[in-house]
Scaffold this active site. Structure first.
Site, PDB file in Angstrom:
ATOM      1  N   ASP A   1      30.498 -35.467 121.940  1.00 41.20           N
ATOM      2  CA  ASP A   1      31.066 -36.850 121.830  1.00 41.20           C
ATOM      3  C   ASP A   1      31.867 -36.932 120.401  1.00 41.20           C
ATOM      4  O   ASP A   1      31.131 -36.805 119.235  1.00 41.20           O
ATOM      5  CB  ASP A   1      30.256 -37.918 122.104  1.00 41.20           C
ATOM      6  CG  ASP A   1      30.889 -39.294 122.219  1.00 41.20           C
ATOM      7  OD1 ASP A   1      30.554 -40.331 122.948  1.00 41.20           O
ATOM      8  OD2 ASP A   1      31.789 -39.678 121.605  1.00 41.20           O
TER       9      ASP A   1
ATOM     10  N   ASP B   1      37.492 -38.797 124.169  1.00 39.43           N
ATOM     11  CA  ASP B   1      36.643 -38.295 123.080  1.00 39.43           C
ATOM     12  C   ASP B   1      35.453 -37.581 123.603  1.00 39.43           C
ATOM     13  O   ASP B   1      34.424 -37.428 122.907  1.00 39.43           O
ATOM     14  CB  ASP B   1      36.383 -39.321 121.865  1.00 39.43           C
ATOM     15  CG  ASP B   1      35.639 -40.546 122.423  1.00 39.43           C
ATOM     16  OD1 ASP B   1      35.536 -40.486 123.574  1.00 39.43           O
ATOM     17  OD2 ASP B   1      35.207 -41.523 121.808  1.00 39.43           O
ATOM     18  N   GLU B   2      35.231 -37.649 125.026  1.00 33.73           N
ATOM     19  CA  GLU B   2      34.003 -36.927 125.390  1.00 33.73           C
ATOM     20  C   GLU B   2      34.185 -35.850 126.379  1.00 33.73           C
ATOM     21  O   GLU B   2      34.871 -35.747 127.277  1.00 33.73           O
ATOM     22  CB  GLU B   2      33.041 -38.184 126.349  1.00 33.73           C
ATOM     23  CG  GLU B   2      32.550 -39.008 125.626  1.00 33.73           C
ATOM     24  CD  GLU B   2      31.900 -40.025 126.535  1.00 33.73           C
ATOM     25  OE1 GLU B   2      30.637 -39.788 127.074  1.00 33.73           O
ATOM     26  OE2 GLU B   2      32.791 -40.923 126.934  1.00 33.73           O
TER      27      GLU B   2
END
Lengths: 391, 375
Positions: A16, A110-111
């Site tokens: 993340d 974002d992961e």
């Protein structure tokens, strides 16, 4: 049994990017480092999309109304944000992962989840993941945190604990000792509502939650209760689903103040569709499904969709959008948000229709797209939409 | 009503007209075949209200004329299982509508419906008629049928437009992306007329006409068309509406002419299109002097193909994109050794024409609209 269990044991990495949007902004503007920064719309009605750790010290968190964030911290720097820029960085990260990882899932901008089960036969998984994380940091300059464990839930919680810019490895034996002392709010899926229900039952740590009888959880929260209970016990069998190209393009507008000005909304829709249909053409795609969404001031959200022959042309998409909007907006109620989504995308370009498309119009599209590519997507647009945008 | 008939003969005729029956009907009677026994003649009919087909069946022996509607599915399935044997039908056409079938050692019973319930075949009033060779109609249907549209919003384009004049006879089909015009000069009509035939009866005709070598008698008025040939006849409702002005979209002059051998061209497009996007089938045609380069890509799967062909070309070098499915369909229908692709600009229609067609009275024109290329 033990052999089976061993074979079943998975190794999942969760990665993340820390305060992703803020980190990207900081790459461009070093002055932002060490300061409370939030990303989101600049108006009072918009919400915080991302905030720096400095801002979090003031009690600011994402999804908080911008007005409240300003009240909490007068010095906070608000940045409008540039989704295109963020997508670009997100893509770079995905590409780095794609180069090395055998199986990964892009869970959000974002992961990423990576399934490295069985890899320990060749490399140490921990070593491999540490190397990957360092590579991402080195090549993008963005801080990223990582959790490595036996399933998606535990990895994600581990990442949460590792932040900022850290890493955590939770072995199968350590899963429960790691989870149990944590607050139940750390479990993904437990939002404000669920948290309040569980707290009212006297549950505050994962340990207590894990010891609640399963039947009781089901009674209180239905199916979700079972899933939450399993997560609390470190059980999660959802697989890592391979990353695939996104199959829709959409845009939404939240109004400054709720409105019933149909004329204004229709014109705004034109400009929104122009925007996304240009994106469509730029990517060399055609859409076959169009969805219009409206959210009333009481947050009631309605959508309506229609299937159309493959196209990427403004005038066809605009006509369909307007027709859908007219059918969808029947209650004379204030509207808070409108949105358009194009889906059912395939690679290709417009098939010319001998009766409807004139060579003049095709040339016009080509000329407009050329201008837009050179001078930006707003270089040339329909006059109605332009005025609405300014207002 | 009683008759004896050969099982294979009956089955063949039932299958010939059975295509008319819809798989799901709002009117249950349309799930039946209508059997009409008149002295020593048996005629069978199938209908979907729009189209009605009738076939004559030779019978071995008959007693007591009459008519009955027999459920199609059960009858076809039974007949399919028999070798060629005589079958006896004994039917009560008055009260119970019970049907008894004796075949070899077997006896089968089912219930039919009152023949009166079966929709009446329309009769043509104030009609005109003409006769055309079966193979001409078959060619015309074969050449045009694939180009018809499926858009429910534009029903006229779902059919084939037929134009009769004192000079020629023309079939046209288009779905707005491709167009075929099939014209015969060896076939004329005293009076000029035009009508739009729906796709379904044409499909039925196409299958039957392939095996006939006589003439088709065509009768038509403003609402219906009637075809009679061999042991069959078909009556269908015409599509109502105005056919688009197709002549206006056929370019008068396409200066860039590419001539190429048909089979190698077809095979190359077939191969390259495997690598194109499987929803849009887009293939890029690039002509450079005497060299034609075909290329396709599917970004989602990183598939890519490129192939070079030599051709004869007069005109300016150019690049144009086509849906390869359309071009392949056309190349499959044209039968000459060479074809000519006439083009003008990347966003204007291309014409695909047979070269040196041996049949001088045949004028075949295929038009394909390009796809916009991303520059």
């Amino acid at each position: 049994m033990t052999i089976d269990a061993k074979q079943m044991e998975k190794q999942i990495i969760h990665m993340d990017l820390d305060t992703f949007f803020v980190s990207v902004e900081r790459l461009h503007n070093q002055k932002l480092i060490g300061k409370p920064v939030v990303i989101g719309g600049t108006s009072d009605r918009s919400v915080v999309a991302s905030c720096s750790y400095e801002a979090r010290q003031f009690g600011i968190h994402s999804a908080m109304p911008m007005k409240m964030a300003r009240n909490l911290c007068g010095d906070v720097i608000v940045i409008r944000g540039d989704m295109e820029e963020y997508s670009k960085y997100s893509k770079v990260v995905t590409e780095i992962i794609a180069e090395d990882a055998p199986l990964f899932e892009k869970a959000s901008i974002d992961e990423h989840y990576i399934d490295v089960t069985g890899m320990d036969r060749f490399y140490g998984t921990l070593k491999w993941s540490q190397y990957l994380r360092k590579r991402i940091i080195r090549e993008t300059g963005l801080p990223i945190s990582m959790g490595l464990s036996v399933n998606k839930t535990v990895s994600k919680i581990a990442t949460g604990e590792a932040k900022p810019n850290g890493e955590l490895y939770i072995t199968n034996e350590n899963t429960q000792p790691f989870l149990f002392p944590l607050s139940i709010s750390k479990i993904p899926m437990i939002g404000t509502k669920t948290y309040q229900i569980l707290r009212s039952m006297g549950i505050s740590t994962i340990r207590t939650l894990a010891q609640i009888p399963l039947e009781m959880m089901e009674k209180v929260m239905g199916k979700n209760g079972i899933i939450i209970w399993k997560k609390a016990n470190g059980i999660d069998t959802t697989p890592v689903i391979p990353y695939s190209e996104r199959q829709s393009i959409s845009t939404e507008t939240t109004f400054e103040t709720d409105t019933i000005d149909i004329h204004h909304m229709k014109n705004l829709l034109i400009s929104m569709v122009e925007d996304i249909s240009f994106q469509l053409r730029k990517k060399g795609k055609l859409a076959s499904c169009i969805t219009v969404k409206i959210r009333y001031s009481n947050f009631d959200t309605h959508t309506m969709q229609r299937h159309i022959p493959y196209t990427s042309f403004d005038h066809i998409l605009i006509k369909n959008t307007q027709e859908l909007f007219e059918r969808l907006y029947t209650r004379r109620m204030l509207i808070r948000l409108i949105g358009v989504k194009l889906s059912g995308l395939v690679g290709g370009t417009h098939q010319v229709n001998m009766f409807e498309d004139t060579p003049e119009m095709l040339n016009l599209y080509m000329a407009m797209d050329k201008m837009k590519k050179k001078y930006g997507s707003h270089a040339v647009e329909r006059a109605v939409g332009m005025r609405e945008r300014r207002e | 009503m009683k008759f004896i008939v050969s099982s294979t003969l009956l089955l063949r005729q039932l299958q010939a007209i059975g295509g008319v029956i819809n798989s799901s009907n709002t009117l249950p009677i349309l799930d039946n075949f209508l059997f009409v026994l008149d002295q020593d003649k048996l005629t069978i009919s199938a209908s979907d209200l729009e189209t009605t087909m009738t076939a004559k069946v030779e019978i071995i022996k008959s007693e007591k004329p009459g008519s009955i509607a027999i459920p199609s599915k059960i009858l076809l399935e039974t007949l399919k299982t028999f070798a060629d044997i005589p079958i006896t039908f004994t039917i009560d056409t008055k009260s119970t509508f019970s049907i008894e079938i004796f075949a070899g050692e077997g006896k089968y019973k089912l219930t039919g419906h009152n023949a009166e319930e079966f929709p009446k075949t329309p009769t043509l009033e104030s009609s005109s008629s003409l006769e055309i060779d079966c193979n001409i109609i078959a060619d015309a249907i074969n050449t045009t049928l694939f180009a018809t549209g499926n858009d429910e919003l534009r029903p006229v384009m779902s059919g084939v437009f037929c134009q009769l004049s004192s000079e020629n006879f023309t079939f046209v089909a288009t779905d707005a992306h491709k167009l075929v015009r099939y014209r015969r000069t060896d076939c004329k009509s005293e009076e000029s007329a035009s009508f739009i035939l729906p796709k379904k009866p044409l499909t039925q005709l196409k299958n039957l006409l392939a095996h006939e070598d006589s003439k088709v008698k065509i009768e038509y008025n403003t609402t219906n068309a009637f075809f009679e040939f061999g042991n069959y006849n078909l009556i269908c409702r015409l599509i109502d509406g105005k056919y688009p002005n197709y002549e206006a979209v056929i370019p008068a002059e396409n200066p860039n002419k590419l001539t190429i051998e048909r089979i190698p061209f077809l095979n190359s497009i077939k191969r390259v299109s495997i690598f194109s996007n499987q929803s849009t089938h887009q293939v890029r045609f690039k002509v450079n002097g005497k060299e034609l380069t075909l290329s396709a890509e599917d970004l989602d799967f990183s598939n890519e193909a490129k192939e070079r062909l030599t051709c004869q070309y007069e005109g300016e070098d150019m690049e144009i994109g086509f849906n390869s499915k359309f071009v392949l369909e056309m190349l499959n229908i044209i039968s000459t050794d060479e074809v000519c692709l006439e083009m003008s600009a990347p966003n204007r229609a291309g014409l695909l024409l047979p070269v040196n067609n041996e049949n001088k009275s045949e004028d075949m024109l295929m038009l394909v609209m390009p796809v916009m290329l991303n520059s």
